[in-house]
Design a protein around this motif. Structure first.
Motif, PDB file in Angstrom:
ATOM      1  N   GLU A   1      57.894  37.698  35.735  1.00  0.00           N
ATOM      2  CA  GLU A   1      57.293  39.001  35.547  1.00  0.00           C
ATOM      3  C   GLU A   1      56.124  39.186  36.515  1.00  0.00           C
ATOM      4  N   ARG A   2      55.827  40.429  36.779  1.00  0.00           N
ATOM      5  CA  ARG A   2      54.670  40.731  37.617  1.00  0.00           C
ATOM      6  C   ARG A   2      53.405  40.294  36.884  1.00  0.00           C
ATOM      7  N   GLU A   3      52.468  39.699  37.620  1.00  0.00           N
ATOM      8  CA  GLU A   3      51.240  39.221  36.992  1.00  0.00           C
ATOM      9  C   GLU A   3      50.011  39.709  37.752  1.00  0.00           C
ATOM     10  N   PHE A   4      48.938  39.852  37.015  1.00  0.00           N
ATOM     11  CA  PHE A   4      47.654  40.251  37.567  1.00  0.00           C
ATOM     12  C   PHE A   4      47.084  39.124  38.412  1.00  0.00           C
ATOM     13  N   VAL A   5      46.504  39.486  39.554  1.00  0.00           N
ATOM     14  CA  VAL A   5      45.859  38.506  40.427  1.00  0.00           C
ATOM     15  C   VAL A   5      44.347  38.734  40.456  1.00  0.00           C
ATOM     16  N   THR A   6      43.945  39.950  40.823  1.00  0.00           N
ATOM     17  CA  THR A   6      42.519  40.233  40.957  1.00  0.00           C
ATOM     18  C   THR A   6      42.298  41.735  40.985  1.00  0.00           C
ATOM     19  N   ALA A   7      41.072  42.165  40.662  1.00  0.00           N
ATOM     20  CA  ALA A   7      40.738  43.579  40.676  1.00  0.00           C
ATOM     21  C   ALA A   7      39.280  43.761  41.061  1.00  0.00           C
ATOM     22  N   ILE A   8      38.967  44.963  41.540  1.00  0.00           N
ATOM     23  CA  ILE A   8      37.619  45.268  41.991  1.00  0.00           C
ATOM     24  C   ILE A   8      37.290  46.712  41.635  1.00  0.00           C
ATOM     25  N   ASN A   9      36.055  46.958  41.221  1.00  0.00           N
ATOM     26  CA  ASN A   9      35.682  48.335  40.911  1.00  0.00           C
ATOM     27  C   ASN A   9      35.346  49.092  42.194  1.00  0.00           C
ATOM     28  N   TYR A  10      35.026  50.384  42.061  1.00  0.00           N
ATOM     29  CA  TYR A  10      34.845  51.205  43.251  1.00  0.00           C
ATOM     30  C   TYR A  10      33.674  50.745  44.111  1.00  0.00           C
ATOM     31  N   SER A  11      32.580  50.372  43.470  1.00  0.00           N
ATOM     32  CA  SER A  11      31.400  49.966  44.238  1.00  0.00           C
ATOM     33  C   SER A  11      31.552  48.574  44.840  1.00  0.00           C
ATOM     34  N   GLY A  12      32.488  47.812  44.316  1.00  0.00           N
ATOM     35  CA  GLY A  12      32.665  46.435  44.784  1.00  0.00           C
ATOM     36  C   GLY A  12      31.794  45.441  44.051  1.00  0.00           C
ATOM     37  N   GLY A  13      31.015  45.913  43.098  1.00  0.00           N
ATOM     38  CA  GLY A  13      30.084  45.053  42.392  1.00  0.00           C
ATOM     39  C   GLY A  13      30.664  44.289  41.224  1.00  0.00           C
ATOM     40  N   ARG A  14      31.867  44.623  40.831  1.00  0.00           N
ATOM     41  CA  ARG A  14      32.514  43.937  39.710  1.00  0.00           C
ATOM     42  C   ARG A  14      33.917  43.524  40.115  1.00  0.00           C
ATOM     43  N   THR A  15      34.227  42.271  39.889  1.00  0.00           N
ATOM     44  CA  THR A  15      35.551  41.749  40.217  1.00  0.00           C
ATOM     45  C   THR A  15      36.088  40.901  39.075  1.00  0.00           C
TER      46      THR A  15
END
Length: 119
Positions: free
Chosen positions: A42-56
């Motif tokens: 199945e497809r799995e989550f790897v990483t994410a980032i908010n718009y400002s780049g301050g939260r990952t």
């Protein structure tokens, strides 16, 4: 019209590095993420980032090896992948959503770029 275009995939030996890019258009104020799908899984989550780049956020399997970043002026998000392992082999997808950064529930998706790690 929203469009996400991934690039940078390829074949690399275990222990090597790759940098993926995702160019976005038609979006503003969006969180972005990378997911991956290996054959038969199945497809799995790897990483994410908010718009400002301050939260990952990172999946445990990639913490310390992968780094997500973004350049909002270029409307591009990057995934730097180091110390690659054969189990990282997958089709990597870029995804985007309006609002807060999360690890699921993304609205827009790219077509993917293949990453193959040889042992």
């Amino acid at each position: 019209q929203v469009q996400l275009v991934e690039s940078g995939g390829g074949v690399v030996q275990a222990g090597g590095s790759l940098r993926l890019s995702c160019a976005a258009s038609g979006l503003s104020g969006y969180a972005m993420a990378w997911f991956r799908q290996a054959p038969g899984k199945e497809r799995e989550f790897v990483t994410a980032i908010n718009y400002s780049g301050g939260r990952t956020y990172y999946a445990d399997s990639v913490k310390g090896r992968f780094t997500i970043s973004r350049d909002n002026a270029k409307k591009t998000v990057y995934l730097q992948m180091n110390s690659l392992k054969p189990e990282d082999t997958a089709l990597y997808y870029c995804a985007a959503r309006a609002g807060v950064v999360v690890t699921t529930d993304y609205t827009y998706w790219g077509l993917g770029t293949q990453v193959t790690v040889s042992s």
